[in-house]
Enzyme design. Structure first.
Site, PDB file in Angstrom:
ATOM      1  N   HIS A 146       5.988  -3.277   7.402  1.00  0.00           N
ATOM      2  CA  HIS A 146       4.824  -2.853   7.169  1.00  0.00           C
ATOM      3  C   HIS A 146       4.569  -1.915   6.216  1.00  0.00           C
ATOM      4  O   HIS A 146       3.506  -1.917   5.397  1.00  0.00           O
ATOM      5  CB  HIS A 146       4.517  -1.840   8.462  1.00  0.00           C
ATOM      6  CG  HIS A 146       3.284  -1.196   8.622  1.00  0.00           C
ATOM      7  ND1 HIS A 146       1.992  -1.692   9.069  1.00  0.00           N
ATOM      8  CD2 HIS A 146       3.171   0.322   8.504  1.00  0.00           C
ATOM      9  CE1 HIS A 146       0.923  -0.716   8.739  1.00  0.00           C
ATOM     10  NE2 HIS A 146       1.627   0.588   8.601  1.00  0.00           N
ATOM     11  N   ARG A 155      -1.349   0.457  -3.439  1.00  0.00           N
ATOM     12  CA  ARG A 155      -0.564   0.452  -4.769  1.00  0.00           C
ATOM     13  C   ARG A 155       0.039  -0.828  -5.024  1.00  0.00           C
ATOM     14  O   ARG A 155       1.465  -0.906  -5.062  1.00  0.00           O
ATOM     15  CB  ARG A 155       0.480   1.524  -4.604  1.00  0.00           C
ATOM     16  CG  ARG A 155      -0.078   2.879  -4.566  1.00  0.00           C
ATOM     17  CD  ARG A 155       1.253   3.930  -4.052  1.00  0.00           C
ATOM     18  NE  ARG A 155       2.106   3.508  -3.239  1.00  0.00           N
ATOM     19  CZ  ARG A 155       1.847   3.786  -1.883  1.00  0.00           C
ATOM     20  NH1 ARG A 155       1.037   4.697  -1.660  1.00  0.00           N
ATOM     21  NH2 ARG A 155       2.881   3.376  -0.994  1.00  0.00           N
ATOM     22  N   GLN A 252      -9.289   6.422   5.513  1.00  0.00           N
ATOM     23  CA  GLN A 252      -7.862   6.686   5.132  1.00  0.00           C
ATOM     24  C   GLN A 252      -7.524   6.622   3.726  1.00  0.00           C
ATOM     25  O   GLN A 252      -7.017   7.095   3.075  1.00  0.00           O
ATOM     26  CB  GLN A 252      -6.915   5.820   5.796  1.00  0.00           C
ATOM     27  CG  GLN A 252      -5.494   5.917   5.695  1.00  0.00           C
ATOM     28  CD  GLN A 252      -4.463   5.179   6.489  1.00  0.00           C
ATOM     29  OE1 GLN A 252      -4.858   4.165   7.193  1.00  0.00           O
ATOM     30  NE2 GLN A 252      -3.032   5.018   6.243  1.00  0.00           N
ATOM     31  N   LYS A 265      -7.176   8.899  11.559  1.00  0.00           N
ATOM     32  CA  LYS A 265      -6.024   8.808  12.649  1.00  0.00           C
ATOM     33  C   LYS A 265      -6.327   9.448  13.983  1.00  0.00           C
ATOM     34  O   LYS A 265      -5.614   9.044  15.117  1.00  0.00           O
ATOM     35  CB  LYS A 265      -4.694   9.039  12.277  1.00  0.00           C
ATOM     36  CG  LYS A 265      -3.996   8.339  10.822  1.00  0.00           C
ATOM     37  CD  LYS A 265      -3.674   6.840  11.275  1.00  0.00           C
ATOM     38  CE  LYS A 265      -3.037   6.175  10.264  1.00  0.00           C
ATOM     39  NZ  LYS A 265      -2.140   4.833  10.636  1.00  0.00           N
ATOM     40  N   THR A 371       3.707   1.493  12.755  1.00  0.00           N
ATOM     41  CA  THR A 371       3.394   0.245  13.066  1.00  0.00           C
ATOM     42  C   THR A 371       4.600  -0.584  12.791  1.00  0.00           C
ATOM     43  O   THR A 371       5.356  -0.602  11.868  1.00  0.00           O
ATOM     44  CB  THR A 371       2.322  -0.468  11.895  1.00  0.00           C
ATOM     45  OG1 THR A 371       1.362   0.708  12.005  1.00  0.00           O
ATOM     46  CG2 THR A 371       1.839  -1.634  12.286  1.00  0.00           C
TER      47      THR A 371
HETATM   48 MN    MN Z   1       0.713   4.985  12.805  1.00  0.00          MN
END
Ligand code: MN
Length: 439
Positions: A146, A155, A252, A265, A371
């Protein structure tokens, strides 16, 4: 003490609650997960229960009858309130004693059956609340698959920062918005300006996503200033739940530098109502592996025992329903599957790392794994990865596509442990639904 295989894990055990013995139930007598429930639509107090088959044993009602002695009796008495925090605080010896007493009371031929049977509530008639008062919530980032996939989108030239392979990366999240069966409005906020130097855009999130995670509930904590060493970390963990860390990707992307995620979040995080104890997961411990080409962990995060059994084999899946699919009575569509054993760091390492500076963990604290994407593209734990940042929308069996979530979408996450010769252990599910933004 830490957990070990004992008579509660005997694969031949059956319960007098027949629905626990079907082989398809999440909750055979070898599982015995804890939650907090009441009869749906009632004004009853929420109270702790343990799942068995399609029923819940009301632990507050059982506690009033004082059927157990010693540590099991003390642990049951801690289940008389409206959360599991008091039980969590007691520690592993008490959790094990209560599990053994409940296993003996719920298995076929139990002398306590006549006394206990009237205390069962059908899960179909129940509603749930968060199983603990969560004082603090930390979210980690322990899937290197992830971290690499997401890093590549933010990036492209530098996807994995150099600290990743040394430090279990995490941030402090928000506990107030963690809950079960959440239905929440699409978040509103600032996003990146259309051109550099212009005014940011403001409005409903356009890139709403889920994150497939597990939650780690802390049991007994540590005093501030004292660390929990790796060898003792297991005994501080009460159990695991499913966690969906909903994420507003456009918010985000604009806010995350330099201090990390914030409003992208903390509007909702959906956990499963049931916590599967570490003792129930004992048969599913497995080797924790670190690629020989990668740096090996620093000594405070490494031990032979942790390498041999630090990981857990937990299979997970994410499913979606939409307004259209529900109207057409279509079954939920699977978006991906993944396994906890593929994570870069493990549960004990997260506990040891979180406390290495003297930070105190407390009973009921929740640590998210981050994740849990697996090594294959089909094992991605978020839409951001599955749709490659929205460029390749996912096709759903009923003809819709999704780059990110639409209003009315429901995300269901399930988890299970499966092993030949042992009853299947399930986690139930986490379910959450996106409502329109309140503008
Ligand atoms: Mn998370």
């Amino acid at each position: 003490m830490s957990t070990s295989i004992n008579e509660t894990h005997d694969p031949s055990l059956k319960s007098w609650v027949a629905s626990a013995n079907t082989g398809t139930s999440d909750f055979p007598v070898q599982n015995l997960p804890y939650g907090v429930f009441r009869r749906a639509g009632s004004q009853e107090a929420f109270r702790p229960g343990v799942a068995i088959g399609d029923q819940i044993l009301d632990l507050a009602a059982l506690a009033a009858r004082k059927p157990f002695d010693g540590r099991a009796g003390e642990a049951l008495a801690a289940c008389a309130g409206d959360s599991l925090n008091a039980l969590m605080a007691l520690g592993q010896a008490h959790w094990s004693a209560l599990r053994l007493a409940l296993s003996r009371a719920l298995r076929e031929g139990a002398a306590l059956r006549a006394e206990i049977e009237p205390l069962l509530v059908a899960q179909a008639d129940a509603e749930y609340t968060a199983p603990a008062r969560i004082g603090d919530y930390t979210d980690f980032y322990i899937s290197v698959h992830h971290a690499t996939a997401v890093g590549r989108q933010f990036r492209p030239d530098n996807p994995l920062l150099p600290n990743y392979k040394w430090v279990p990366i995490g941030y402090h999240g928000r506990a107030s918005s963690v809950g079960v069966n959440q239905r929440f409005p699409r978040p509103v906020g600032q996003t990146r300006p259309a051109a550099e130097g212009e005014t940011p855009q403001f409005g409903p999130c356009a890139r709403l996503d889920y994150e497939l995670e597990l939650g780690i509930f802390v049991g007994a904590g540590n005093a501030q200033g004292e660390r929990i060493p790796l060898a003792q970390a297991d005994s501080h963990v009460f159990g695991l739940c499913i966690l969906n860390d909903w994420s507003a990707r456009d918010i985000q992307a604009w806010e995350y530098q330099p201090l990390g995620p914030f409003l992208s979040k903390n509007f909702a995080s959906t956990i499963s109502p049931w916590i599967v104890t570490m003792e129930a997961l004992e048969p599913f411990r497995t080797q924790w592996k670190r690629d020989a080409a990668d740096p090996q962990p620093l000594p405070y995060l490494a031990s032979e025992a942790n390498r041999e059994r630090g990981a857990y084999d937990v299979q997970m899946e994410v499913l979606i329903t939409t307004e259209k699919s529900r109207a057409a009575k279509q079954p939920p569509a699977r978006l991906s599957r993944s396994n906890f054993r593929d994570a870069y760091w493990n549960v004990a390492q997260l506990i040891a790392h979180h406390t290495v500076n003297g930070c105190n963990l407390q009973p009921g604290d929740l640590l998210g794994t981050g994740t849990l994407s697996g090594p294959q593209p089909s094992e991605a734990g978020s839409l951001l990865e599955l749709s490659q940042g929205g460029k390749s929308p996912v096709e759903l069996p009923w003809g819709e596509t999704r780059a990110f979530l639409q209003d009315g979408d429901q995300i269901i996450i399930r988890a299970e442990c499966v092993k030949a010769g042992y009853p299947r252990i399930g986690f139930g599910e986490s379910s959450g639904t996106v409502l329109p933004a309140r503008t």
